[in-house]
Design an enzyme around this catalytic site. Structure first.
Site, PDB file in Angstrom:
ATOM      1  N   GLU A  34      63.246 -45.246 -12.981  1.00  0.00           N
ATOM      2  CA  GLU A  34      63.516 -43.901 -12.463  1.00  0.00           C
ATOM      3  C   GLU A  34      64.631 -43.997 -11.424  1.00  0.00           C
ATOM      4  O   GLU A  34      64.663 -44.924 -10.620  1.00  0.00           O
ATOM      5  CB  GLU A  34      62.239 -43.303 -11.857  1.00  0.00           C
ATOM      6  CG  GLU A  34      62.408 -41.948 -11.198  1.00  0.00           C
ATOM      7  CD  GLU A  34      63.048 -40.894 -12.108  1.00  0.00           C
ATOM      8  OE1 GLU A  34      62.501 -40.606 -13.168  1.00  0.00           O
ATOM      9  OE2 GLU A  34      64.115 -40.360 -11.731  1.00  0.00           O
ATOM     10  N   GLY A  39      57.991 -38.396 -11.530  1.00  0.00           N
ATOM     11  CA  GLY A  39      57.419 -37.152 -12.065  1.00  0.00           C
ATOM     12  C   GLY A  39      58.472 -36.259 -12.707  1.00  0.00           C
ATOM     13  O   GLY A  39      58.136 -35.236 -13.306  1.00  0.00           O
ATOM     14  N   VAL A 288      68.996 -25.360 -20.822  1.00  0.00           N
ATOM     15  CA  VAL A 288      69.171 -26.732 -20.321  1.00  0.00           C
ATOM     16  C   VAL A 288      69.766 -27.599 -21.419  1.00  0.00           C
ATOM     17  O   VAL A 288      69.715 -27.250 -22.591  1.00  0.00           O
ATOM     18  CB  VAL A 288      67.835 -27.338 -19.816  1.00  0.00           C
ATOM     19  CG1 VAL A 288      67.316 -26.595 -18.608  1.00  0.00           C
ATOM     20  CG2 VAL A 288      66.790 -27.363 -20.918  1.00  0.00           C
ATOM     21  N   HIS A 461      30.695 -12.810 -22.577  1.00  0.00           N
ATOM     22  CA  HIS A 461      30.906 -11.460 -22.053  1.00  0.00           C
ATOM     23  C   HIS A 461      30.434 -11.405 -20.606  1.00  0.00           C
ATOM     24  O   HIS A 461      29.404 -11.973 -20.290  1.00  0.00           O
ATOM     25  CB  HIS A 461      30.096 -10.456 -22.880  1.00  0.00           C
ATOM     26  CG  HIS A 461      30.183  -9.061 -22.324  1.00  0.00           C
ATOM     27  ND1 HIS A 461      31.278  -8.256 -22.523  1.00  0.00           N
ATOM     28  CD2 HIS A 461      29.310  -8.358 -21.545  1.00  0.00           C
ATOM     29  CE1 HIS A 461      31.079  -7.094 -21.907  1.00  0.00           C
ATOM     30  NE2 HIS A 461      29.900  -7.136 -21.307  1.00  0.00           N
TER      31      HIS A 461
HETATM   32  C1  LIG Z   1      62.344 -24.224 -13.196  1.00  0.00           C
HETATM   33  C2  LIG Z   1      61.623 -24.861 -14.352  1.00  0.00           C
HETATM   34  C3  LIG Z   1      60.332 -24.473 -14.663  1.00  0.00           C
HETATM   35  C4  LIG Z   1      59.655 -25.073 -15.711  1.00  0.00           C
HETATM   36  N1  LIG Z   1      58.379 -24.681 -15.997  1.00  0.00           N
HETATM   37  C5  LIG Z   1      57.716 -25.256 -17.018  1.00  0.00           C
HETATM   38  C6  LIG Z   1      56.376 -24.879 -17.301  1.00  0.00           C
HETATM   39  O1  LIG Z   1      55.791 -24.039 -16.640  1.00  0.00           O
HETATM   40  N2  LIG Z   1      55.768 -25.501 -18.336  1.00  0.00           N
HETATM   41  C7  LIG Z   1      56.386 -26.450 -19.095  1.00  0.00           C
HETATM   42  O2  LIG Z   1      55.784 -26.980 -20.020  1.00  0.00           O
HETATM   43  N3  LIG Z   1      57.661 -26.817 -18.843  1.00  0.00           N
HETATM   44  C8  LIG Z   1      58.323 -26.247 -17.821  1.00  0.00           C
HETATM   45  N4  LIG Z   1      59.601 -26.650 -17.552  1.00  0.00           N
HETATM   46  C9  LIG Z   1      60.213 -27.691 -18.400  1.00  0.00           C
HETATM   47  C10 LIG Z   1      59.734 -29.076 -17.983  1.00  0.00           C
HETATM   48  O3  LIG Z   1      60.058 -29.318 -16.648  1.00  0.00           O
HETATM   49  C11 LIG Z   1      60.342 -30.118 -18.889  1.00  0.00           C
HETATM   50  O4  LIG Z   1      60.072 -29.796 -20.227  1.00  0.00           O
HETATM   51  C12 LIG Z   1      59.811 -31.498 -18.591  1.00  0.00           C
HETATM   52  O5  LIG Z   1      60.063 -31.884 -17.264  1.00  0.00           O
HETATM   53  C13 LIG Z   1      60.414 -32.521 -19.555  1.00  0.00           C
HETATM   54  O6  LIG Z   1      59.887 -33.767 -19.285  1.00  0.00           O
HETATM   55  P1  LIG Z   1      60.679 -35.108 -19.626  1.00  0.00           P
HETATM   56  O7  LIG Z   1      59.726 -36.223 -19.349  1.00  0.00           O
HETATM   57  O8  LIG Z   1      61.270 -35.000 -20.963  1.00  0.00           O
HETATM   58  O9  LIG Z   1      61.912 -35.158 -18.615  1.00  0.00           O
HETATM   59  P2  LIG Z   1      62.111 -34.860 -17.069  1.00  0.00           P
HETATM   60  O10 LIG Z   1      60.927 -34.237 -16.447  1.00  0.00           O
HETATM   61  O11 LIG Z   1      63.397 -34.138 -16.956  1.00  0.00           O
HETATM   62  O12 LIG Z   1      62.265 -36.306 -16.426  1.00  0.00           O
HETATM   63  C14 LIG Z   1      63.325 -37.132 -16.749  1.00  0.00           C
HETATM   64  C15 LIG Z   1      63.468 -38.180 -15.672  1.00  0.00           C
HETATM   65  O13 LIG Z   1      64.380 -39.168 -16.115  1.00  0.00           O
HETATM   66  C16 LIG Z   1      65.161 -39.609 -15.009  1.00  0.00           C
HETATM   67  N5  LIG Z   1      66.387 -40.192 -15.558  1.00  0.00           N
HETATM   68  C17 LIG Z   1      67.347 -39.590 -16.284  1.00  0.00           C
HETATM   69  N6  LIG Z   1      68.292 -40.490 -16.671  1.00  0.00           N
HETATM   70  C18 LIG Z   1      67.908 -41.679 -16.172  1.00  0.00           C
HETATM   71  C19 LIG Z   1      68.453 -42.981 -16.244  1.00  0.00           C
HETATM   72  N7  LIG Z   1      69.571 -43.243 -16.937  1.00  0.00           N
HETATM   73  N8  LIG Z   1      67.807 -43.979 -15.599  1.00  0.00           N
HETATM   74  C20 LIG Z   1      66.661 -43.730 -14.906  1.00  0.00           C
HETATM   75  N9  LIG Z   1      66.099 -42.518 -14.822  1.00  0.00           N
HETATM   76  C21 LIG Z   1      66.698 -41.510 -15.458  1.00  0.00           C
HETATM   77  C22 LIG Z   1      65.393 -38.334 -14.221  1.00  0.00           C
HETATM   78  O14 LIG Z   1      65.709 -38.632 -12.887  1.00  0.00           O
HETATM   79  C23 LIG Z   1      64.037 -37.641 -14.373  1.00  0.00           C
HETATM   80  O15 LIG Z   1      63.187 -37.973 -13.305  1.00  0.00           O
HETATM   81  C24 LIG Z   1      60.298 -26.083 -16.479  1.00  0.00           C
HETATM   82  C25 LIG Z   1      61.591 -26.486 -16.169  1.00  0.00           C
HETATM   83  C26 LIG Z   1      62.245 -25.895 -15.112  1.00  0.00           C
HETATM   84  C27 LIG Z   1      63.626 -26.344 -14.793  1.00  0.00           C
END
Ligand SMILES: Cc1cc2nc3c(=O)[nH]c(=O)nc-3n(C[C@H](O)[C@H](O)[C@H](O)COP(=O)(O)OP(=O)(O)OC[C@H]3O[C@@H](n4cnc5c(N)ncnc54)[C@H](O)[C@@H]3O)c2cc1C
EC number: 1.8.1.4
Length: 482
Positions: A34, A39, A288, A461
């Site tokens: 990370e 998270g 996104v 209910h």
């Molecule tokens: C404002 C907002 C509200 C949202 N609300 C919801 C909701 O209510 N319900 C829902 O299901 N989804 C919601 N989402 C979407 C949700 O946040 C994402 O779908 C989810 O976080 C995706 O998870 P992920 O594990 O794919 O990636 P991410 O959570 O994006 O995590 C990716 C991680 O990889 C790390 N990273 C990237 N490249 C590298 C690298 N080269 N080396 C090391 N680390 C790296 C980043 O720093 C990051 O910490 C919301 C998104 C936003 C922006």
């Protein structure tokens, strides 16, 4: 010598950290890399902090309606932006620390830094190529190592996504915000334009409106929340407008002019007219895009499509030993989809029998605006587009005892069945707590339930969930309470 693992996961979002836990449970030596926030977006800048803000909004909305419940409030309830944001950040910090703890509990090594895949089976971790979004939570105490070379039989890309920007309307962090700035305002703007009405845009619009901000939404598609069923979003729109939100659909922001402390958006409507709308701030919520850059994917020949890594139902890319899960692997870009893909991917790597590929058709979608919207499966329009012969049932919250008692009688459940087989094809909801209710239909769909089984299910209910059964009954001309 490079430290060696069975699985290295790049990114600790809900996709990555859940995959790491499952891998460790299955006896695989696992590390997670990370570069910024344990998270990922979800815990730090997405799902969780937005829900904390929206909870403050909900409590404020209730306080402003005390009278409706026979209660007297002496004085007024006002938002304190700093405290509202502070609470949201504290909730996020707690969960961020929780992920560090879970890694330790499951004996997963945390490698701090930015990973690049140099060849199948090898990564190099270096300094982050972009500045960290502030404020950053303290790094977990159990970070094992940092910059260096590491090897693994299996490498899972879980690098998530970042805000998409429209050319000429790029966020600047001051006047034009992305979700990062919208989550932590120093002071509340008096007026706000939200460009885009997907889940992210509409949740911020709803939050800021509850805080007393004058909010205008501009959506290019004919309906708000365009992926949702149009009948449901029409009800949501009516209620949002009743709360004072101004909504333009089939309209686009073609240009934004910036002044010292305000923006003027040129809004082109369907009739070809252009309106100028001035507000303190503009939130760009136009979607996104996957974090596929600087990972070495091109050199390795990993296939990508429209900014996302191409995978099969188990997370496999076209290159042996390289996998992708979550937002970086394409829509729907939701945390629960990321988690599920992570588990499926790791179970397949471990060689577990009977691993089912992720079925994207059964991923629920929830939007936590006021009123909430939730769905699973296909919309009525999609069903018709596919030429399916369907039965549709509806039930209004206005005929549900519990909803009336709660003072939440504005809502609807809509269900779509295959006429021939009775298979539940889609369920769509708008109203109070529907984001909690939808799971009933998700389980039902996953079990390939039919209308008969749902009709034989006893719903407690008085609950708002009774609207679900009534909607099913309605689809078959057997509704009881309407
Ligand atoms: C404002 C907002 C509200 C949202 N609300 C919801 C909701 O209510 N319900 C829902 O299901 N989804 C919601 N989402 C979407 C949700 O946040 C994402 O779908 C989810 O976080 C995706 O998870 P992920 O594990 O794919 O990636 P991410 O959570 O994006 O995590 C990716 C991680 O990889 C790390 N990273 C990237 N490249 C590298 C690298 N080269 N080396 C090391 N680390 C790296 C980043 O720093 C990051 O910490 C919301 C998104 C936003 C922006």
């Amino acid at each position: 010598m490079a430290e060696s693992y069975d699985v290295i996961i790049i990114g600790s979002g809900p996709g990555g950290y859940v995959a790491a836990i499952r891998a460790s449970q299955l006896g695989l030596k696992t590390a997670i890399v990370e570069r910024e926030h344990m998270g990922g977006i979800c815990l730090n800048w997405g799902c969780i902090p937005t829900k904390a803000l929206l909870r403050s909004a909900e409590v404020l909305d209730h306080a402003n309606h005390f009278k409706d419940y026979g209660l007297v409030l002496e004085g007024t309830v006002k938002p304190d932006a700093k405290a509202v944001v502070g609470r949201s950040r504290a909730v996020s910090a707690r969960l961020n620390a929780g992920v560090g703890f879970l890694m330790k509990k499951n004996k997963i090594d945390i490698i701090w830094g930015e990973a690049k895949i140099t060849k199948p089976g090898e990564i190099v971790v270096g300094k982050p190529s972009k500045p960290v979004v502030e404020p950053q939570h303290p790094l977990p105490k159990n970070v094992k190592s940092g910059e260096g070379t590491y090897t693994a039989k299996h490498i899972i890309i879980a690098t998530g996504a970042r805000p998409r920007a429209l050319p000429g309307i790029e966020p600047d962090g001051k006047l034009i915000w992305t979700y990062f700035e919208a989550l932590k305002p120093d002071v509340l703007p008096k007026s706000l334009i939200v460009m885009g009405s997907g889940a992210i845009g509409i949740e911020f619009a709803s939050f800021y409106r509850s805080m007393g901000v004058d909010v205008t939404i501009v959506e290019v598609m004919p309906t708000i929340m365009p992926v949702e069923d149009a009948e449901i979003t029409a009800i949501a729109r009516k209620q949002l407008e009743k709360r004072g939100l101004k909504i333009f659909t089939s309209a686009k922001v073609s240009k934004v002019e910036k002044a010292a402390d305000s923006v003027t958006a040129h809004v082109e409507t369907a009739d070809g007219k252009v309106q100028q709308i001035t507000a303190d701030r503009l939130i760009s919520a136009v979607g996104v895009q996957g974090n596929i850059e600087n990972l070495g994917l091109e050199a390795l020949g990993v296939k990508t499509d429209r900014g996302c890594v191409v995978i099969d139902g188990y997370g496999k890319t076209n290159i042996t030993g390289i996998y992708a899960i979550g937002d970086v692997a394409g829509p729907p870009m939701l945390a629960h989809k990321a988690e599920h893909e992570g588990v499926v991917c790791v179970e397949k790597i471990a060689g577990l029998p009977n691993v089912h590929p992720t079925d994207k058709g059964k991923v629920p979608g929830c939007t936590y605006c006021n009123p909430q919207v939730a769905s699973v499966g296909i919309t009525e329009a999609k069903a018709k587009e596919q030429g399916l012969d369907i039965r549709v049932g509806r039930f209004s919250f206005a005929a549900n005892g519990k909803a009336i008692a709660l003072g939440e009688d504005q809502g609807m459940v809509k269900v779509i069945f295959d006429k021939k087989t009775g298979e539940l094809l889609g369920a769509h909801m708008v109203g109070a707590e529907v984001t909690e209710l939808i799971q009933g239909f998700v389980v039902a769909m996953n079990l390939e339930t039919t209308e008969e089984e749902l009709m034989h299910t006893i719903f407690p209910h008085p609950t708002v969930s009774e609207t679900m059964k009534e909607a099913v009954l309605d689809a078959y001309g057997r509704v009881l309470n309407a």
